[in-house]
Design an enzyme around this catalytic site. Structure first.
Site, PDB file in Angstrom:
ATOM      1  N   CYS A 192       5.753  22.877 -61.668  1.00 44.68           N
ATOM      2  CA  CYS A 192       4.743  23.841 -62.135  1.00 44.68           C
ATOM      3  C   CYS A 192       3.500  23.155 -62.696  1.00 44.68           C
ATOM      4  O   CYS A 192       2.476  23.819 -62.915  1.00 44.68           O
ATOM      5  CB  CYS A 192       5.347  24.764 -63.187  1.00 44.68           C
ATOM      6  SG  CYS A 192       7.064  25.186 -62.861  1.00 44.68           S
ATOM      7  N   HIS A 330       0.006  28.792 -69.895  1.00 43.40           N
ATOM      8  CA  HIS A 330       1.094  28.725 -68.918  1.00 43.40           C
ATOM      9  C   HIS A 330       1.850  30.060 -68.982  1.00 43.40           C
ATOM     10  O   HIS A 330       2.170  30.617 -67.943  1.00 43.40           O
ATOM     11  CB  HIS A 330       2.003  27.542 -69.226  1.00 43.40           C
ATOM     12  CG  HIS A 330       3.042  27.293 -68.187  1.00 43.40           C
ATOM     13  ND1 HIS A 330       2.730  27.108 -66.862  1.00 43.40           N
ATOM     14  CD2 HIS A 330       4.393  27.221 -68.269  1.00 43.40           C
ATOM     15  CE1 HIS A 330       3.840  26.924 -66.169  1.00 43.40           C
ATOM     16  NE2 HIS A 330       4.865  26.994 -66.996  1.00 43.40           N
ATOM     17  N   HIS A 367       4.857  33.780 -61.128  1.00 42.53           N
ATOM     18  CA  HIS A 367       4.783  32.335 -61.362  1.00 42.53           C
ATOM     19  C   HIS A 367       4.760  31.648 -60.001  1.00 42.53           C
ATOM     20  O   HIS A 367       5.759  31.659 -59.289  1.00 42.53           O
ATOM     21  CB  HIS A 367       6.003  31.902 -62.177  1.00 42.53           C
ATOM     22  CG  HIS A 367       5.936  30.497 -62.694  1.00 42.53           C
ATOM     23  ND1 HIS A 367       5.260  29.489 -62.050  1.00 42.53           N
ATOM     24  CD2 HIS A 367       6.479  29.925 -63.803  1.00 42.53           C
ATOM     25  CE1 HIS A 367       5.395  28.364 -62.730  1.00 42.53           C
ATOM     26  NE2 HIS A 367       6.113  28.599 -63.813  1.00 42.53           N
TER      27      HIS A 367
END
Lengths: 440, 408
Positions: A192, A330, A367
């Site tokens: 990520c 995030h 995500h």
């Protein structure tokens, strides 16, 4: 201060194809999370995603999006070779082509390097069928419990190019070939954090004089049985299969929503951009990366390593914390990530943490894993292009553990000069990137 | 793109102060240069491929003794084989550099939640190397009489495998497991590598040091070609038929900033950092693009004086690049000894460039060479060139070498 500026952007998201579609949706405060349609997820624990609205990737879709960039017959060959089964390949290509065109790149820009964040290989579980001895005599029969993979059973001829799994760098290979790029390719595989690292790397190459133009960004899709199934086994996604499954910084948050898509940027030396008349959309001012070095399964609860990444990004940008007007967090919407990130922001920005606006777009698009940092950097262009700060979809109830100025579902009108984007990866890899407004 | 360290002197230089290697020759790097230079192959029938492709000759890491292994049994269940090899290599590099006592891991279990050390970590990694036991369990429960069933996968397949199995699959965990076990908290990145990506890891580690992100970093690569799916891909791509011997391993260099003006041959002053074993003099990455591998080679080595290099190690991925680089290097460096690393270590994919650097380091430390050029290339066409130089006297009593002054 870095000389690297962004002159083109392309986006593929759950909102559809195109940066304009993405910006408009964020400006409207919409969310695009919904039931998975690209495969039948009825028996899976996770059945919602931020899925790009296309069921199966076909050559025709790419032909429509890429136009004359693709050589005649190439897309059909890719489909025949099984390459288009890896959805991120198409998303990355389409976003890259959009960014390339938006920046008005031509033959002179083909010297560009490529810095792309890509997710893990897509596993094609159905391709393993020839390796298994299946009892085909009875309905609903599974292979015997003792059955092992018979590797000698692989067919000897006429196999598609992409089989069992897609190569990690497949999207980078075809992007470089399609746009006839002459520079080296860098494939970031830092989960990520990869998208943020890929953009930071592009800016670093410019500042070092190692490149004058870089095509960068990220593409990923885990919206497939193995990806959705694997993440479900980790209990990372929200157990609620509802459109508001991901509620970043909300008191009721209970997990993430998996998304897919891509974002690509043309990053080049400012002098080069100005000389060829390309309009800088933002400047990549600074970046910093650290490692939690804590646990495979959880972020460092005190946020100290993420805090160090933010501090280093500010230091590189030569900015005081007060210069940051917006943080694109995030913000995964998991119980552990969000409070740790709040602590990290407090540590990095000190008293200014109370004043800075913070939001996460993961409630809206999911995500995007390796591409999350890239699409969130794209979202950070909204403040510079439209004086709007993206909202936090499905953030409705404040959490005392996340007591910052978290933007709600609607965007906020504001003029800011610098923004910070955080990406914190599975495995503890952290990266923060600072962008600044460019003088027109 | 090039990093010519000689041109970065204002910000210091980058020295190699230790290394860690895991290869078919065992768990360590001393003697690797001699073995590789002698062309002594570490090939034997693969144990990792015994169930899927029995009798396959490979360059395989020996059975891992408990004392060398990474983490505990529970942690190893989360690791792919490349991740396990990388974690072992990282620990050995930290020990070799004398850094491990300062890391959290070196301070023991009580420090496990404390702040990590600011050491950077950059790694070239390959494809996922998840255990086929887990994959088989998932697949077995996901087939019905018509073949693979998505519905059965969701209903039964997922529950048939270890819930933490995805940690074996994520490519970045080849880096992260070692970072977590050793407490490496500095700047970091994992690069997918078909050879050249591992050179990017070295470049980024060196720049992180020179640009002030960290003072120390590990850089290298880890991979295994001894996974059944990888093996199928190599066969399908014609690489095995072309003579490729699958290999595996991990190689990590411990890099440190050598301040401008500091001696590279002595650490006599109290508190001075340890003297480097070798210096990173040049690191270049060039794309083949439309000019081909030979054009990339010419650009990469343009600033490296031929007479200064006495050994060239060829560590490309695949047979065709190896032959092409051999032909070019024998012209550019006529006096140099050319060593084909694959003859001894096979093709360890993302690990090959790093194992070649460590081979070079061993030759330098053993005074069997003064300056070594390592050439890497992937099937994607990118080419990496790394120059490591010895410190102190060379084999013929030559003066200490100096950093190259090149141009980019």
């Amino acid at each position: 201060m870095s000389s690297a500026v962004i002159t083109g952007v392309g986006v593929v998201s759950a909102f559809g194809f195109g940066a304009r579609v993405f910006f408009d949706a964020l400006a409207d405060g919409r969310s695009a999370v919904g039931p998975i349609r690209s495969f039948d997820a009825a028996t899976f624990p996770t059945r919602v995603a931020g899925e790009v609205p296309v069921q199966a990737i076909r050559a025709a879709l790419l032909a429509e999006r890429l136009g004359d960039l693709a050589a005649p017959g190439a897309l059909e060959r890719w489909e025949g070779d099984g390459m288009l089964r890896d959805r991120k390949l198409a998303f990355g290509l389409i976003a890259a082509a959009e960014a390339w065109r938006a920046a008005a790149c031509g033959a002179a820009e083909r010297e560009a390097s490529l810095s792309l964040a890509l997710g893990l290989e897509q596993a094609f579980l159905e391709d393993f069928e020839p390796f298994f001895r299946v009892d085909r005599g009875s309905p609903n029969a599974a292979p015997a419990a003792s059955a092992e993979v018979d590797w000698a059973a692989e067919p000897g001829a006429a196999l598609p190019r992409v089989r069992l799994r897609s190569p990690v760098d497949l999207c980078a290979q075809v992007t470089s070939k399609l746009l006839r790029l002459e520079g080296p390719s860098f494939v970031h595989t830092s989960a990520c954090a990869a998208g943020g690292l890929a953009v930071a790397h592009a800016a670093a190459l410019i500042d070092r004089g190692a490149a004058s133009i870089v095509l960068c960004g990220g593409a990923d899709s885990m919206v497939n049985p193995f990806g959705i199934g694997g993440m479900s086994r980790l209990n990372a996604p929200s157990p609620r299969n509802e459109p508001d499954a991901c509620r970043p910084f909300d008191r009721r948050r209970d997990g993430l929503v998996i998304g897919e898509g891509a974002a690509a940027f043309v990053v080049e030396h400012e002098a080069r951009a100005r000389a060829r008349g390309a309009r800088p959309l933002a400047r990549v001012l600074g970046w910093g990366s650290t490692q939690d070095a804590y646990r495979a399964t959880a972020p460092r609860p005190d946020g100290s390593a993420a805090c160090a990444a933010m501090k280093r990004a500010l230091e590189r940008a030569r900015l005081a914390p007060e210069a940051i007007g917006y943080i694109n967090a995030h913000g995964t919407g998991t119980p552990l990530n969000d409070p740790a990130e709040v602590k990290a922001i407090r540590g990095a920005l000190g008293r200014h943490a109370e004043a800075v606006a913070v939001s996460s777009i993961k409630g809206a698009v999911g995500h995007l894993m390796a591409a999350s940092g890239a699409i969130e950097i794209a979202a950070c262009l909204l403040p510079f292009e439209h004086d709007l700060l993206p909202g936090t979809a499905h953030h409705r109830e404040r959490d005392p553990e996340c007591d910052l100025d978290i933007l709600g579902e609607r965007p906020r009108r504001a003029t800011v000069e610098a923004v910070l984007s955080n990406s914190f990866g599975f495995g503890g890899q952290n990266v923060s990137v600072v962008l600044g407004r460019c003088a027109s | 793109m090039k990093l010519i360290v000689g041109r970065e002197r204002a910000r210091g230089r980058v020295g190699v102060v230790g290394a860690g290697a895991v290869s078919a020759f065992g768990f360590g790097w001393r003697g690797l240069g001699e073995a590789v230079a002698a062309g002594r192959p570490g090939f034997a029938p693969s144990r990792e491929l015994a169930a899927s492709h029995p009798g396959t000759p490979a360059s395989e890491v020996p059975p891992i003794p408990d004392a060398e292994d990474a983490g505990d049994a529970r942690q190893r269940k989360l690791m792919s084989r490349p991740a396990r090899l990388a974690a072992i290599g990282a620990r050995k590099a930290l020990v070799d550099a004398g850094w491990r006592e300062a890391t959290r891991a070196g301070r023991g279990a009580a420090a496990s939640a404390s702040a990590p050390s600011p050491i950077g970590y950059f790694l070239g990694v390959g494809a996922s190397g998840a255990s086929m036991t887990e994959v088989t369990a998932l697949l077995r429960a996901s087939f019905d009489d018509r073949g693979f069933s998505v519905a059965r996968c969701g209903e039964h397949g997922l529950n048939a495998c270890n819930p933490l199995f995805p940690f074996q699959i994520l490519n970045n965990f080849t880096l992260c497991h070692g970072a977590i076990l050793e407490g490496l908290g500095g700047p970091n990145a994992a690069f997918y590598s078909r050879g050249a990506g591992t050179v990017t890891a070295l470049l980024e580690a060196a720049y992180s040091i020179l640009e002030g992100d960290c003072e120390q970093a590990l850089a290298g690569g880890a991979d295994s070609a001894l996974h059944p799916v990888t093996f199928c891909e190599l066969r399908r791509g014609g690489h095995l038929q072309g003579g490729l011997v699958p290999g595996e391993g991990a190689g990590l260099l411990a890099l440190a900033r050598i301040p401008a003006g500091a001696s590279i041959t002595s650490s006599a002053e109290p508190g001075a950092p340890p003297a480097p074993l070798a210096m990173l003099e040049a690191c270049a990455l060039e794309s083949a693009g439309s000019r081909g591998l030979q054009g990339a080679y010419d650009a990469a080595v343009a600033s490296i004086p031929g007479e200064a290099v006495d050994v060239v190690i060829l560590a490309p991925w695949g047979d065709a690049p190896r032959r092409a680089l051999h032909d070019r290097a024998s012209v550019s460096f006529p006096a140099a000894r050319l060593i084909d690393m694959s003859a001894a270590l096979g093709d360890a994919l993302a690990a090959s460039p790093a194992l070649a650097w460590i081979t070079a380091l061993d030759l330098l430390v053993a005074r069997a060479a003064r300056r070594v050029l390592v050439l890497s290339a992937g099937i994607d066409g990118d080419l990496g060139a790394v120059v490591l130089a010895g410190v102190g006297s060379g084999p013929e009593g030559s003066a200490p070498v100096h950093a190259l002054e090149g141009s980019s």
